[in-house]
Design a protein around this motif. Sequence first.
Motif, PDB file in Angstrom:
ATOM      1  N   PHE A 446     -14.957   9.788   1.125  1.00 21.79           N
ATOM      2  CA  PHE A 446     -13.845  10.356   0.615  1.00 21.79           C
ATOM      3  C   PHE A 446     -14.023  10.490  -0.997  1.00 21.79           C
ATOM      4  O   PHE A 446     -13.719  11.365  -1.628  1.00 21.79           O
ATOM      5  CB  PHE A 446     -12.667   9.676   0.939  1.00 21.79           C
ATOM      6  CG  PHE A 446     -12.175   9.976   2.367  1.00 21.79           C
ATOM      7  CD1 PHE A 446     -12.342  11.136   2.946  1.00 21.79           C
ATOM      8  CD2 PHE A 446     -11.700   8.850   2.813  1.00 21.79           C
ATOM      9  CE1 PHE A 446     -12.061  11.028   4.406  1.00 21.79           C
ATOM     10  CE2 PHE A 446     -11.202   8.847   4.019  1.00 21.79           C
ATOM     11  CZ  PHE A 446     -11.127  10.071   4.934  1.00 21.79           C
ATOM     12  N   GLU A 447     -14.579   9.595  -1.658  1.00 22.99           N
ATOM     13  CA  GLU A 447     -15.048   9.671  -2.986  1.00 22.99           C
ATOM     14  C   GLU A 447     -16.127  10.482  -3.461  1.00 22.99           C
ATOM     15  O   GLU A 447     -15.891  11.056  -4.519  1.00 22.99           O
ATOM     16  CB  GLU A 447     -15.364   8.076  -3.442  1.00 22.99           C
ATOM     17  CG  GLU A 447     -14.369   6.862  -3.346  1.00 22.99           C
ATOM     18  CD  GLU A 447     -13.420   7.372  -4.447  1.00 22.99           C
ATOM     19  OE1 GLU A 447     -13.602   7.906  -5.480  1.00 22.99           O
ATOM     20  OE2 GLU A 447     -12.203   6.929  -4.175  1.00 22.99           O
ATOM     21  N   GLU A 448     -16.837  10.744  -2.500  1.00 26.09           N
ATOM     22  CA  GLU A 448     -18.095  11.760  -2.795  1.00 26.09           C
ATOM     23  C   GLU A 448     -17.541  13.220  -2.564  1.00 26.09           C
ATOM     24  O   GLU A 448     -18.390  14.036  -2.744  1.00 26.09           O
ATOM     25  CB  GLU A 448     -19.487  11.164  -1.906  1.00 26.09           C
ATOM     26  CG  GLU A 448     -19.878  10.146  -2.420  1.00 26.09           C
ATOM     27  CD  GLU A 448     -21.079   9.549  -1.656  1.00 26.09           C
ATOM     28  OE1 GLU A 448     -21.123  10.221  -0.560  1.00 26.09           O
ATOM     29  OE2 GLU A 448     -21.563   8.526  -1.940  1.00 26.09           O
ATOM     30  N   ASP A 449     -16.585  13.228  -1.676  1.00 32.80           N
ATOM     31  CA  ASP A 449     -16.193  14.754  -1.115  1.00 32.80           C
ATOM     32  C   ASP A 449     -15.535  15.659  -2.393  1.00 32.80           C
ATOM     33  O   ASP A 449     -14.816  14.723  -3.135  1.00 32.80           O
ATOM     34  CB  ASP A 449     -15.422  14.665  -0.115  1.00 32.80           C
ATOM     35  CG  ASP A 449     -15.107  15.913   0.537  1.00 32.80           C
ATOM     36  OD1 ASP A 449     -15.971  16.707   0.362  1.00 32.80           O
ATOM     37  OD2 ASP A 449     -13.998  15.985   1.457  1.00 32.80           O
ATOM     38  N   ASN A 450     -15.720  16.849  -2.463  1.00 37.25           N
ATOM     39  CA  ASN A 450     -15.554  17.758  -3.557  1.00 37.25           C
ATOM     40  C   ASN A 450     -14.298  18.579  -3.018  1.00 37.25           C
ATOM     41  O   ASN A 450     -13.618  18.974  -4.012  1.00 37.25           O
ATOM     42  CB  ASN A 450     -16.464  18.735  -3.974  1.00 37.25           C
ATOM     43  CG  ASN A 450     -16.991  19.598  -2.860  1.00 37.25           C
ATOM     44  OD1 ASN A 450     -16.427  19.474  -1.616  1.00 37.25           O
ATOM     45  ND2 ASN A 450     -18.014  20.379  -2.893  1.00 37.25           N
ATOM     46  N   SER A 536      -7.239   6.000   9.701  1.00 35.53           N
ATOM     47  CA  SER A 536      -5.874   6.418   9.117  1.00 35.53           C
ATOM     48  C   SER A 536      -5.331   5.734   7.890  1.00 35.53           C
ATOM     49  O   SER A 536      -5.014   6.435   7.038  1.00 35.53           O
ATOM     50  CB  SER A 536      -5.040   5.967  10.363  1.00 35.53           C
ATOM     51  OG  SER A 536      -3.504   6.399   9.834  1.00 35.53           O
ATOM     52  N   SER A 537      -5.800   4.427   7.839  1.00 33.58           N
ATOM     53  CA  SER A 537      -5.575   3.777   6.485  1.00 33.58           C
ATOM     54  C   SER A 537      -6.230   4.316   5.336  1.00 33.58           C
ATOM     55  O   SER A 537      -5.391   4.603   4.228  1.00 33.58           O
ATOM     56  CB  SER A 537      -5.684   2.198   6.560  1.00 33.58           C
ATOM     57  OG  SER A 537      -5.589   1.460   5.320  1.00 33.58           O
ATOM     58  N   CYS A 538      -7.401   4.840   5.593  1.00 32.88           N
ATOM     59  CA  CYS A 538      -8.262   5.265   4.436  1.00 32.88           C
ATOM     60  C   CYS A 538      -7.694   6.656   4.191  1.00 32.88           C
ATOM     61  O   CYS A 538      -7.618   7.132   2.812  1.00 32.88           O
ATOM     62  CB  CYS A 538      -9.747   5.369   4.620  1.00 32.88           C
ATOM     63  SG  CYS A 538     -10.568   3.664   4.867  1.00 32.88           S
ATOM     64  N   LEU A 539      -7.278   7.562   4.932  1.00 36.33           N
ATOM     65  CA  LEU A 539      -6.702   8.674   4.669  1.00 36.33           C
ATOM     66  C   LEU A 539      -5.350   8.662   4.030  1.00 36.33           C
ATOM     67  O   LEU A 539      -5.226   9.247   3.164  1.00 36.33           O
ATOM     68  CB  LEU A 539      -6.576   9.546   6.163  1.00 36.33           C
ATOM     69  CG  LEU A 539      -7.531  10.215   6.612  1.00 36.33           C
ATOM     70  CD1 LEU A 539      -7.299  10.589   8.188  1.00 36.33           C
ATOM     71  CD2 LEU A 539      -8.043  11.400   5.857  1.00 36.33           C
TER      72      LEU A 539
END
Length: 810
Positions: A446-450, A536-539
Motif C-alpha cells: 500500500f505504501e508503494e502504490d501510486n 481488512s485491517s490494513c485496508l
Amino acid sequence: MSAVGKSGACGAMLEEDPDQTYENVLAEIQSFELPIEATLRSVYDDQPNAHKKFMEKLDACIRNHDKEIEKMCNFHHQGFVDAITELLKVRTDAEKLKVQVTDTNRKFQDAGKEVIVQTEDIIRCRIQQRNITTVVEKLQLCLPVLEMYSKLKEQMSAKRYYSALKTMEQLENVYFPRVSQYRFCQLMIENLPKLREDIKEISMSDLKDFLESIRKHSDKIGETAMKQAQQQKTFSVALQKQNRVQFGKNMHFNDRIPEERNEVELKRAFEEEDENEEEVLTVQDLVDFSPVYRCLHIYSVLGDEETFENYYRKQRKKQARLVLQPQSNMHETVDGYRRYFTQIVGFFVVEDHILHVTQGLVTRAYTDELWNMALSKIIAVLRAHSSYCTDPDLVLELKNLIVLFADTLQGYGFPVNRLFDLLFEIRDQYNETLLKKWAGVFRDIFEEDNYSPIPIVNEEEYKVVISKFPFQDPDLEKQSFPKKFPMSQSVPHIYIQVKEFIYASLKFSESLHRSSTEIDDMLRKSTNLLLTRTLSSCLLNLIRKPHIGLTELVQIIINTTHLEQACRYLEDFITNITNISQETVHTTRLYGLSTFKDARHAAEGEIYTKLNQKIDEFVQLADYDWTMSEPDGRASGYLMDLINFLRSIFQVFTHLPGKVAQTACMSACQHLSTSLMQMLLDSELKQISMGAVQQFNLDVIQCELFASSEPVPGFQGDTLQLAFIDLRQLLDLFMVWDWSTYLADYGQPASKYLRVNPNTALTLLEKMKDTSKKNNIFAQFRKNDRDKQKLIETVVKQLRSLVNGMSQHT
C-alpha cells in the motif's frame, strides 16, 4: 331370600294350591339351602292338618327316591360281579409269577458268589503289580537327580556359573519335586541358596556398565532412527506421488509438484536407498545389549528378577528426566530442537528394543507410563519454547521436526496423537506469525502504490498483468494500446501475496496425516483470517490515513471491487491444490465478499466525510457583505471555485459504482445546502440587507444550475435539485415578499412555501428588520419606508405568534 320373606311366600302358596305348595317345599328342602326353619314353619303354621299332609307327601317322595336307587343298583350290579370274578382269576396267575421270581433271584445269587471270589483275586494281583511299578519309578527318579547334582558340582568347580544356574533351575523345577520326600534331596536343596548368592553378586556390575553405555549413545541412536524414518518417509512420498495412490498410514499431501518432477524424485529416492543400504545402522550396531541379556537371565534364574527390574527402571527414569530437560536457549535455533528430539528418540528406541528382546524387564504398561510422562513433559516444553518463536520459517522447521519425531516413535509403537494435537496449536501460532508477516507485506504494498490505473503500452505488459491477476474485460481487450487497467498496481501484488500465503499455510498442513478435506478446511480458514483480519485491517488503516485523498479513496474502492471479484479464483486455486470440490457440503467459503465490502463501505464513508470537509473549507472562504445595498450581479468567487472542484471530483467518480457516485453527489449537495442555510442563520450574524439576500440568491441559483447539470448520471428528474429546496423557498419568500400567501397557506400540503420553517423565517426577518432600522434612520419620514417598516413589524409579530402557537401545541 330372608327367612321372613320365604315364610310369607310359602304361606301364600299354601293358600293357593296345597299340593303344588308341598311339592315346592320338598324341592326347596332337597336343594340343601340352609336354613330350612322358615320353610318348615310355613308348612306347620299356615293350615290345619298341614303336618299330616306334608308327611304323606314326604313319604311319597322318599319312596320315589328309593325306587330310583334300587334301579341304579340293579343296573350296576352285574358289572361289579364280573369285576370280582376277574380278580379271582388273576390271583392264581400272580401267585405263580411270585414263585418264578423268587426262584430266579436265588439262582443269580448262587452264580455271583464265584465272580466275587475271582474279582478279589484280580484286585490283589493288581495291587502287587502297582507296588512293583511304583518302586521302579522311584528308583528311576532318584538316579537322574543324583546324576544332575553330580553335574552341578562339576560346573561350580569349573566356574561355569550360568550353566550351574541352569542346572540348579532344572534340579529345582524338574528333579527335586519328584524326590522331595527323600532325605538326601533335602540336603541338596539346602545347599543351593549358598551357591546362588555367590553368582548373584557378579551380575550387578554388568547392568551398570550397560546403563552407562546406552546413556552415551542415546544421541547417535536417536539420530540414526530419525534418519531412517526420514528416508522411509521420502521414499513413501515419492512412490505415492508417482502412483497417485495412498498406501499405509504415513501419507503426505502435496499437489504443487509436477508429475515430471515426481518421476525424478522417485528415481532419486531409489538411488539414495541403494547408496545408504549398506550404511544403515541398527540399535544393535550402536549398543551391545549382551550384558543386560546375561544379567537379566541370571536374575531371572535366581528368582530375584524384581530387584533387577526395579533397579533398571529406576535408573532409566532418572536418565529420562535428564533427557527431557531442555536447554534454556533451545528455541533460538532449530539445532537446539533437533538435539532435544534425538536424545528422546534414542532413549525410547532402546526401551522398545529392551521390551521386545527381553521378557519382563520392561513391560508395555511400563513403557506406556514412561512415554505418557515424557509426552506430557515434551508437550509442555514445546508449548513454552515455541511461544517465543516469531519467525514463521523457524516454526515451520519445528513442525517438520515434530512430525519426524512423531513418525519415528510411531513406527516403534508409541502413541503420538497428542503430538499432532499440539501441532494444531502450533499451526495456530504459525498462522499468527504468517498473518503478522503478511500484514507488513500488505503495508509495504500500500505504501508503494501510486493509486492510479495501471498503464499498459504493449501486449507484453498486458500479458504480464493478466498472468499475475485474473482480470477479464472484453471492452478493455478491444481497446488499442496504450490503455489502462482500472485497478492500481497494488491489486495484482496483493493477489499474488494471498496465493503465497496459501502456499505457506499449505507447507504446515503437509505431513500431518490429515485428509484432503481437513487440509482444504485448514487452508480456507487461514485464508479467511488473512482476508477478514489482516488485509481488512490494513485496508481500514490505509483508508483512515490523513494523506489519502479523494482520488486515492476512489481508486481504493475500485481496487476492492476487483479483489472481491478475484476471490472466486482464490477458491478455485485452493480447490486445485486439495482436489476438494467447492460444492461439498462442509466446504468453508472465503469471506472476501464481506471483507472487501466492509472496506469499500469504509472508503465510501471516508469519501463522504472528506468531500464534506472540502466543502467546509470552501465555505469558510466566503466573505459576504451582509449590509450591501445592491448585489454584485454575479455569483461569489468561492462558490464558483467550489462548483468547479465538485465537477472535477465527480468526473473521477465515473469509475465508481453508480450508487456510490450518486450518494456522494447527493451528500455533497445536501451538505452544501445545510452549510449555506447555517450561514444565513448564524447567531453571530446580526444584520442582513436585502442586497445581501439577493447576492446570496445568486449563489443558490448557481448551486441549482450545478444540480440540474447532472454532474453524476443516474438521477431521475430534479431529484438532485431538491437538496436546495429549503433554501430556494426561503429566498423566494424574501425576494417576492409574499408574506400574505405564506401566512395564509401555512400548514397546507399544497403550500407554495411548505419547506419554510416559521422559526427560520422569523430569524432571518428580524436580521433584516434591524438592518432596515439602521439604514433608514433619516429615511423614516418617507412614506414608503415607513410602510415597509410597519409591514416588517407586522409580519414579525405574526410569525412570533405562529412560532409561539407551535411551541404550545408541541
